[in-house]
Design a protein around this motif. Structure first.
Motif, PDB file in Angstrom:
ATOM      1  N   CYS A   1      -0.182  -8.156  -0.122  1.00  0.00           N
ATOM      2  CA  CYS A   1       0.031  -7.444   0.432  1.00  0.00           C
ATOM      3  C   CYS A   1       0.920  -8.823   1.702  1.00  0.00           C
ATOM      4  O   CYS A   1       0.739  -9.636   1.918  1.00  0.00           O
ATOM      5  CB  CYS A   1      -1.228  -7.430   1.347  1.00  0.00           C
ATOM      6  SG  CYS A   1      -1.160  -6.606   3.527  1.00  0.00           S
TER       7      CYS A   1
ATOM      8  N   ALA B   1      -5.377  -6.777   6.993  1.00  0.00           N
ATOM      9  CA  ALA B   1      -4.443  -6.802   7.607  1.00  0.00           C
ATOM     10  C   ALA B   1      -4.443  -6.686   8.642  1.00  0.00           C
ATOM     11  O   ALA B   1      -3.650  -6.949   9.161  1.00  0.00           O
ATOM     12  CB  ALA B   1      -3.743  -5.390   6.960  1.00  0.00           C
TER      13      ALA B   1
ATOM     14  N   THR C   1       1.223  -1.148   0.073  1.00  0.00           N
ATOM     15  CA  THR C   1      -0.179   0.114  -0.269  1.00  0.00           C
ATOM     16  C   THR C   1       0.894   1.195   0.409  1.00  0.00           C
ATOM     17  O   THR C   1       0.440   2.453  -1.031  1.00  0.00           O
ATOM     18  CB  THR C   1      -1.136  -0.366   0.862  1.00  0.00           C
ATOM     19  OG1 THR C   1      -1.749  -1.337   1.370  1.00  0.00           O
ATOM     20  CG2 THR C   1      -1.589   1.165   1.586  1.00  0.00           C
TER      21      THR C   1
ATOM     22  N   THR D   1      -5.196  -4.437  -0.069  1.00  0.00           N
ATOM     23  CA  THR D   1      -6.037  -4.007   0.939  1.00  0.00           C
ATOM     24  C   THR D   1      -7.028  -2.758  -0.264  1.00  0.00           C
ATOM     25  O   THR D   1      -6.734  -2.533  -0.987  1.00  0.00           O
ATOM     26  CB  THR D   1      -5.523  -2.923   1.331  1.00  0.00           C
ATOM     27  OG1 THR D   1      -3.987  -2.444   0.759  1.00  0.00           O
ATOM     28  CG2 THR D   1      -4.291  -3.441   2.646  1.00  0.00           C
ATOM     29  N   GLN D   2      -7.765  -2.113   0.250  1.00  0.00           N
ATOM     30  CA  GLN D   2      -8.765  -1.543  -0.407  1.00  0.00           C
ATOM     31  C   GLN D   2      -8.091  -0.240  -0.654  1.00  0.00           C
ATOM     32  O   GLN D   2      -8.409   0.586  -1.969  1.00  0.00           O
ATOM     33  CB  GLN D   2     -10.129  -0.859   0.575  1.00  0.00           C
ATOM     34  CG  GLN D   2     -10.837  -0.232  -0.227  1.00  0.00           C
ATOM     35  CD  GLN D   2     -11.616  -0.812  -1.211  1.00  0.00           C
ATOM     36  OE1 GLN D   2     -12.530  -1.301  -0.684  1.00  0.00           O
ATOM     37  NE2 GLN D   2     -11.180  -0.609  -2.799  1.00  0.00           N
TER      38      GLN D   2
ATOM     39  N   LYS E   1     -11.138  -6.117   3.112  1.00  0.00           N
ATOM     40  CA  LYS E   1     -10.846  -4.704   3.730  1.00  0.00           C
ATOM     41  C   LYS E   1     -10.535  -4.752   5.261  1.00  0.00           C
ATOM     42  O   LYS E   1      -9.405  -4.276   6.341  1.00  0.00           O
ATOM     43  CB  LYS E   1     -12.497  -4.182   3.988  1.00  0.00           C
ATOM     44  CG  LYS E   1     -12.354  -3.474   2.897  1.00  0.00           C
ATOM     45  CD  LYS E   1     -13.338  -3.095   2.105  1.00  0.00           C
ATOM     46  CE  LYS E   1     -14.334  -2.706   0.568  1.00  0.00           C
ATOM     47  NZ  LYS E   1     -15.360  -2.180   0.685  1.00  0.00           N
TER      48      LYS E   1
END
Length: 190
Positions: free
Chosen positions: A121, A86, A22, A59-60, A83
């Motif tokens: 992720c 993590a 991210t 992740t989003q 969502k």
């Protein structure tokens, strides 16, 4: 992010590897622009060698990024946000609880129509066995990222033999002692 990077830069690094998809997707290019004297590298999922079509879990925030939009343009890549994934992993959820979460997320999806799963992720690596329990090959690029970073350090002349022993340090932007302990415990188990 800039305040966090200032804390890191006070230690005068020659190179920084961002171990978060991210942060890499959202911040890497800006960091390279803002700090041209430091070599920055990051991690993004690589779907080139996985069986297609694939499900890419992330992740989003990663999925909403321009970098992941580029990945999504590749043929037969299906982005699926986790969502809460993590956060669940960081809080120490059991494999059973994570499996239930994935069962819920994957309900209504025909997994037999996919050739593989890709972990987008770095947290998800801690639950790799849970992902593998769905019967599809699971890919990540952790070894590729580490190897590529080492090669780039050598190519830039940033590797030198030394008798100095390395160390790991944790810095939290909010200074919350309980959060610090949580992360230290989490990463020491890894």
């Amino acid at each position: 992010m800039k305040n966090n990077m200032q804390t890191i830069l006070q230690r005068d690094p020659k190179a920084v590897l961002i171990g978060c998809n991210t942060v890499t997707a959202i911040c890497l290019q800006g960091l390279k622009n803002d700090y041209p004297n430091v070599f920055f590298a990051g991690t993004l999922p690589n779907v080139d060698k996985c069986k297609k079509p694939c499900i890419l879990f992330a992740t989003q925030s990663s999925i909403n990024s321009c970098e992941f939009a580029k990945i999504a343009k590749q043929k037969d890549v299906f982005l699926l946000p986790l969502k809460q994934g993590a956060q669940m992993i960081e809080s120490g959820c059991s494999d059973d609880d994570f499996k239930k979460y994935l069962d819920y997320i994957l309900s209504g999806i025909n997994l037999y129509s996919f050739g593989s799963m890709v972990l987008g992720c770095t947290h998800y690596l801690y639950k790799r066995k849970v992902f593998e329990s769905f019967g599809l090959p699971v890919y990540d690029n952790l070894n590729q990222v580490a190897s590529q970073f080492a090669d780039e350090l050598k190519a830039k002349g940033l590797c030198q033999k030394s008798n100095i022993k390395g160390s790991v340090s944790f810095f939290l932007s909010d200074g919350n002692a309980s959060q610090f302990k949580k992360y230290a415990d989490f990463y020491q188990k890894a």
